[in-house]
Design an enzyme around this catalytic site. Structure first.
Site, PDB file in Angstrom:
ATOM      1  N   GLY A 117      51.847  86.803  56.221  1.00 45.38           N
ATOM      2  CA  GLY A 117      53.249  86.544  56.522  1.00 45.38           C
ATOM      3  C   GLY A 117      54.093  86.334  55.281  1.00 45.38           C
ATOM      4  N   ASN A 118      55.287  85.772  55.487  1.00 43.49           N
ATOM      5  CA  ASN A 118      56.301  85.652  54.429  1.00 43.49           C
ATOM      6  C   ASN A 118      56.502  87.044  53.807  1.00 43.49           C
ATOM      7  OD1 ASN A 118      56.976  84.403  51.252  1.00 43.49           O
ATOM      8  ND2 ASN A 118      58.186  83.882  53.027  1.00 43.49           N
ATOM      9  N   ARG A 161      54.275  84.253  46.689  1.00 39.55           N
ATOM     10  CA  ARG A 161      54.303  83.053  45.833  1.00 39.55           C
ATOM     11  C   ARG A 161      55.441  83.089  44.808  1.00 39.55           C
ATOM     12  NH1 ARG A 161      48.364  83.190  46.644  1.00 39.55           N
ATOM     13  NH2 ARG A 161      47.843  81.294  47.781  1.00 39.55           N
ATOM     14  N   GLN A 219      40.826  91.965  45.320  1.00 37.48           N
ATOM     15  CA  GLN A 219      40.658  91.821  46.769  1.00 37.48           C
ATOM     16  C   GLN A 219      40.335  93.174  47.394  1.00 37.48           C
ATOM     17  OE1 GLN A 219      43.117  89.344  49.581  1.00 37.48           O
ATOM     18  NE2 GLN A 219      44.177  91.267  49.913  1.00 37.48           N
ATOM     19  N   HIS A 256      57.530  90.579  52.379  1.00 34.83           N
ATOM     20  CA  HIS A 256      58.487  91.099  51.407  1.00 34.83           C
ATOM     21  C   HIS A 256      58.367  92.628  51.385  1.00 34.83           C
ATOM     22  CE1 HIS A 256      54.983  91.537  48.860  1.00 34.83           C
ATOM     23  NE2 HIS A 256      54.737  90.233  48.938  1.00 34.83           N
ATOM     24  N   HIS A 271      54.896  94.258  51.590  1.00 33.95           N
ATOM     25  CA  HIS A 271      54.276  94.340  52.917  1.00 33.95           C
ATOM     26  C   HIS A 271      54.910  95.455  53.748  1.00 33.95           C
ATOM     27  CE1 HIS A 271      53.668  89.873  52.086  1.00 33.95           C
ATOM     28  NE2 HIS A 271      52.443  90.274  52.339  1.00 33.95           N
ATOM     29  N   LYS A 303      48.316  95.397  44.466  1.00 34.23           N
ATOM     30  CA  LYS A 303      48.573  94.246  43.598  1.00 34.23           C
ATOM     31  C   LYS A 303      47.354  93.319  43.572  1.00 34.23           C
ATOM     32  CE  LYS A 303      50.927  90.055  43.203  1.00 34.23           C
ATOM     33  NZ  LYS A 303      50.258  89.192  44.162  1.00 34.23           N
TER      34      LYS A 303
HETATM   35  O1  PAF Z   1      46.272  89.675  51.005  1.00 32.10           O
HETATM   36  C1  PAF Z   1      46.419  88.855  51.942  1.00 32.10           C
HETATM   37  O2  PAF Z   1      47.528  88.603  52.427  1.00 32.10           O
HETATM   38  C2  PAF Z   1      45.195  88.156  52.518  1.00 32.10           C
HETATM   39  O3  PAF Z   1      44.265  87.882  51.528  1.00 32.10           O
HETATM   40  C3  PAF Z   1      44.553  88.926  53.684  1.00 32.10           C
HETATM   41  C4  PAF Z   1      44.005  90.270  53.249  1.00 32.10           C
HETATM   42  C5  PAF Z   1      45.570  89.126  54.801  1.00 32.10           C
HETATM   43  C6  PAF Z   1      43.370  88.122  54.249  1.00 32.10           C
HETATM   44  O4  PAF Z   1      43.774  86.875  54.707  1.00 32.10           O
END
Ligand code: PAF
Length: 280
Positions: free
Chosen positions: A31-32, A187, A153, A34, A37, A149
């Site tokens: 969420g939040n 953030r 991950q 920008h 997303h 970014k």
């Molecule tokens: O990148 C994120 O926003 C989070 O790490 C994710 C992939 C949604 C997992 O909670």
């Protein structure tokens, strides 16, 4: 756009689409939202018949003393943005919908999860891999999209999908930046006005190191050290700056052609990460 909170509701909606032969793309978020997303959602729209977005601030990927409690939650605005982007379904579960209190299973991508951000945030990538694998099992998408970014991950998730034979195609989508070069991040909202002026120097440090490498410099240890020094002098508390192989995030050597530069640094109370990838 339909909004559902419960796993069974989501499954019913997806079952109907599947019975019509429709493909499903999935954009997991916290969420939040920008522009970064929304770029994931618009890319997803081009790749599948239906787009599911999840908003779930996942407690297990936050360490003790991190910002789980204060992480920005902007439900109404997020819903409006997703509706405007023509997402088909928003899945907004509660913590109890996702985690049973006696859960005994976690997913860890060993090795990779202990490097870089994983070294500073122990358990973070296990939290990410666990929730993403659960969300994949719930949504069962054909394709899932993540921002480049969060390069580490994305590498963790791609490795997990490969190792566990999860039938989903993972797509990384380019980082969206402010005009200053600062990578968009939820953030960034923590930054003070003064810090916002300094923050773009993180991206500048990456561009400068990339340019040095492209001119033929292969002394990566020296390049890393200079970047750390530059960031410190600019007012950051740098965590790491690493020249890595983009395929597996191991430290690059002079033979490697496909590189990613990973950086994390604190500016005041805000931890920022960024990266740049290129072939030399
Ligand atoms: O990148 C994120 O926003 C989070 O790490 C994710 C992939 C949604 C997992 O909670």
């Amino acid at each position: 756009m339909r909004i559902v909170n419960r796993v069974f509701e989501l499954r019913e909606a997806i079952k109907t689409w599947r019975s019509n032969g429709e493909s499903v793309a999935f954009v997991p978020t916290m969420g939040n939202l920008h522009a970064g997303h929304l770029q994931l959602v618009s890319t997803a729209k081009k790749k599948a018949d239906r787009v599911v977005v999840s908003i779930f601030v996942n407690p297990t990927q936050f360490g003790a003393g991190e910002d789980f409690e204060t992480y920005p939650r902007t439900e109404r605005e997020d819903q409006e943005k997703l509706a405007a982007e023509n997402a088909d379904l928003l899945f907004q579960p509660s913590v109890a919908d996702i985690y049973t209190s006696d859960a005994k299973t976690i997913v860890t991508v060993t090795g990779l999860s202990d490097l870089y951000c994983g070294a500073s945030r122990p358990g973070h990538f296990t939290g990410v891999a666990t929730v993403v694998s659960k969300l994949f099992n719930i949504v069962q998408p054909d394709i899932a999209l993540f921002g480049l970014k969060d390069f580490q991950q994305l590498t963790v998730i791609k490795t997990m999908v490969r190792d566990l034979n999860i039938p989903v195609e993972i797509t990384g989508v380019d980082t969206v930046r402010e005009s200053s070069g600062l990578a968009m991040s939820s953030r960034n909202g923590y930054l003070t006005d003064a810090e916002k002026k300094v923050a773009p120097k993180l991206y500048y440090s990456l561009c400068a190191a990339r340019d040095t490498i492209l001119t033929g410099n292969r002394n990566y240890a020296d390049i890393e050290q200079q970047a750390m020094q530059f960031l410190q002098q600019a007012g950051f508390q740098p965590d790491y700056f690493s020249v890595c192989r983009s395929s597996d995030l191991k430290k690059a050597d002079a033979e490697d052609m496909d590189l990613v530069l990973l950086v994390a640094a604190k500016l005041g109370k805000t931890r920022l990460i960024d990266n740049i990838y290129f072939s030399r």
